[in-house]
Structures are given as C-alpha cells and as structure tokens.
Scaffold this motif. Structure first.
Motif, PDB file in Angstrom:
ATOM      1  N   GLU A   6       1.005  -1.331   0.121  1.00 21.36           N
ATOM      2  CA  GLU A   6       0.148  -0.137   0.033  1.00 21.36           C
ATOM      3  C   GLU A   6       0.787   1.348  -0.040  1.00 21.36           C
ATOM      4  O   GLU A   6       2.039   1.376   0.557  1.00 21.36           O
ATOM      5  CB  GLU A   6      -0.768   0.235   1.221  1.00 21.36           C
ATOM      6  CG  GLU A   6      -1.813  -1.143   1.446  1.00 21.36           C
ATOM      7  CD  GLU A   6      -1.288  -2.212   2.383  1.00 21.36           C
ATOM      8  OE1 GLU A   6      -2.090  -3.154   2.795  1.00 21.36           O
ATOM      9  OE2 GLU A   6      -0.111  -2.382   2.374  1.00 21.36           O
ATOM     10  N   LEU A  20      -5.099   6.414  -2.035  1.00 16.38           N
ATOM     11  CA  LEU A  20      -4.259   5.175  -1.708  1.00 16.38           C
ATOM     12  C   LEU A  20      -4.182   4.130  -2.912  1.00 16.38           C
ATOM     13  O   LEU A  20      -5.020   3.913  -3.652  1.00 16.38           O
ATOM     14  CB  LEU A  20      -5.073   4.326  -0.537  1.00 16.38           C
ATOM     15  CG  LEU A  20      -5.158   5.238   0.777  1.00 16.38           C
ATOM     16  CD1 LEU A  20      -5.724   4.156   1.859  1.00 16.38           C
ATOM     17  CD2 LEU A  20      -3.907   5.912   1.222  1.00 16.38           C
ATOM     18  N   CYS A  22      -2.671   0.249  -4.040  1.00 17.41           N
ATOM     19  CA  CYS A  22      -2.402  -1.145  -3.514  1.00 17.41           C
ATOM     20  C   CYS A  22      -1.733  -1.962  -4.909  1.00 17.41           C
ATOM     21  O   CYS A  22      -2.437  -2.179  -5.740  1.00 17.41           O
ATOM     22  CB  CYS A  22      -3.547  -1.984  -2.886  1.00 17.41           C
ATOM     23  SG  CYS A  22      -3.246  -3.829  -2.693  1.00 17.41           S
ATOM     24  N   TRP A  36     -10.391  -2.787   0.994  1.00 11.96           N
ATOM     25  CA  TRP A  36      -9.791  -1.887   1.874  1.00 11.96           C
ATOM     26  C   TRP A  36     -10.265  -1.935   3.209  1.00 11.96           C
ATOM     27  O   TRP A  36     -11.678  -1.965   3.143  1.00 11.96           O
ATOM     28  CB  TRP A  36      -9.632  -0.359   1.079  1.00 11.96           C
ATOM     29  CG  TRP A  36      -8.842  -0.366  -0.141  1.00 11.96           C
ATOM     30  CD1 TRP A  36      -9.367  -0.432  -1.479  1.00 11.96           C
ATOM     31  CD2 TRP A  36      -7.408   0.045   0.018  1.00 11.96           C
ATOM     32  NE1 TRP A  36      -8.237   0.045  -2.098  1.00 11.96           N
ATOM     33  CE2 TRP A  36      -7.143   0.283  -1.351  1.00 11.96           C
ATOM     34  CE3 TRP A  36      -6.526   0.259   1.014  1.00 11.96           C
ATOM     35  CZ2 TRP A  36      -5.880   0.663  -1.752  1.00 11.96           C
ATOM     36  CZ3 TRP A  36      -5.178   0.800   0.701  1.00 11.96           C
ATOM     37  CH2 TRP A  36      -4.808   0.874  -0.763  1.00 11.96           C
ATOM     38  N   TYR A  95      -5.544  -0.941   5.332  1.00 12.16           N
ATOM     39  CA  TYR A  95      -4.983  -2.183   4.580  1.00 12.16           C
ATOM     40  C   TYR A  95      -5.584  -2.823   3.347  1.00 12.16           C
ATOM     41  O   TYR A  95      -6.783  -2.425   3.158  1.00 12.16           O
ATOM     42  CB  TYR A  95      -4.934  -3.340   5.396  1.00 12.16           C
ATOM     43  CG  TYR A  95      -4.284  -3.035   6.584  1.00 12.16           C
ATOM     44  CD1 TYR A  95      -4.876  -2.528   7.827  1.00 12.16           C
ATOM     45  CD2 TYR A  95      -3.120  -3.751   7.055  1.00 12.16           C
ATOM     46  CE1 TYR A  95      -4.098  -2.425   9.160  1.00 12.16           C
ATOM     47  CE2 TYR A  95      -2.221  -3.446   8.139  1.00 12.16           C
ATOM     48  CZ  TYR A  95      -2.924  -2.806   9.135  1.00 12.16           C
ATOM     49  OH  TYR A  95      -2.142  -2.583  10.617  1.00 12.16           O
ATOM     50  N   CYS A  96      -5.024  -3.082   2.346  1.00 12.60           N
ATOM     51  CA  CYS A  96      -5.682  -3.585   1.256  1.00 12.60           C
ATOM     52  C   CYS A  96      -5.607  -5.463   1.247  1.00 12.60           C
ATOM     53  O   CYS A  96      -4.565  -5.874   1.879  1.00 12.60           O
ATOM     54  CB  CYS A  96      -5.086  -3.118  -0.246  1.00 12.60           C
ATOM     55  SG  CYS A  96      -3.452  -3.661  -0.628  1.00 12.60           S
ATOM     56  N   THR A 116      -0.804   1.381   5.336  1.00 12.19           N
ATOM     57  CA  THR A 116      -0.495   2.693   5.296  1.00 12.19           C
ATOM     58  C   THR A 116      -1.211   3.534   5.987  1.00 12.19           C
ATOM     59  O   THR A 116      -2.444   3.601   6.321  1.00 12.19           O
ATOM     60  CB  THR A 116      -0.453   3.225   3.834  1.00 12.19           C
ATOM     61  OG1 THR A 116       0.160   4.569   3.679  1.00 12.19           O
ATOM     62  CG2 THR A 116      -2.041   3.211   3.118  1.00 12.19           C
TER      63      THR A 116
END
Length: 122
Positions: A6, A20, A22, A36, A95-96, A116
């Motif tokens: 990320e 964002l 990923c 996500w 988070y992805c 991230t």
C-alpha cells in the motif's frame, strides 16, 4: 499468495483528500476481489470498501459512502481508494487485501498488505 504494498497515506487536514494505491505481485488480481480495510490500535479490522474482480457493484461502509471510491486497474495489478472530504475519525491504518468475495468480510480475504497510515488532523 499475493504480496501487496500500500502507498499514498499521510497527514491531511479535515476536508482534504488522499488516494491510496495497492500494488500486487506474485500473481494476477484479475479474478479476485479487492478490499480496503482499516484498523485503529486495539480495535478490530473494519471493511471500508470492496470491489469484485470485474469492478462492478462496489460495496462501501456506511461511514464512507459518498466520500470514498474504490477502483482497480487489472492491467497494472493495482487497486485504489480515493478518499475525499476526510474527517478526523477516518484516521487509521489502511490495509488492502485480496480475496474471494466482494463483501467486506475480513475472513474472506487471504492476502494482506502491511498497511499505510492515514491521519486527518488540523
């Protein structure tokens, strides 16, 4: 198993925007859902937005609907989360994940990135 990275997090003022990204390696995301999620220290992982393999009918948490947009570029093996009108309560680690269903249930996602940090503060 995918490796996910990320990027795009940071510090932003309330009302601001972040995008964002990923990026996946170790396989193609073409046939998988992307999600996500976000998590604050000491709290559970919350599904923010999830999208199916073909990009149709994305699902959003009620708290972000109308402000966040999830998208994907399968040719680049990358997914995105555009976050607008950010609020202090959106501050979390994001988070992805890659999984089998486009419903944002964390247990349905088997590969996760390291996350991230997003901080919304004046």
């Amino acid at each position: 198993q995918f490796q996910l990275v990320e990027s795009g997090g940071g510090l932003v003022r309330p009302g601001g925007s972040l995008r964002l990204a990923c990026t996946a390696s170790g396989g193609t995301i073409d046939y998988y859902a992307i999600g996500w999620f976000r998590q604050a220290p000491g709290k559970g992982r919350e599904g923010v937005a999830c999208i199916s393999s073909n990009g149709e009918n994305p699902n959003y948490a009620h708290s972000v609907k109308g402000r966040f947009t999830i998208s994907r570029d399968n040719a680049k093996n990358t997914a995105f989360l555009q976050m607008n009108s950010l609020r202090p309560e959106d501050s979390d680690r994001y988070y992805c994940a890659v999984g089998s269903h486009d419903v944002c249930v964390a247990s349905d996602f088997g590969s996760w990135g390291q996350g991230t940090q997003v901080t919304v503060s004046s």
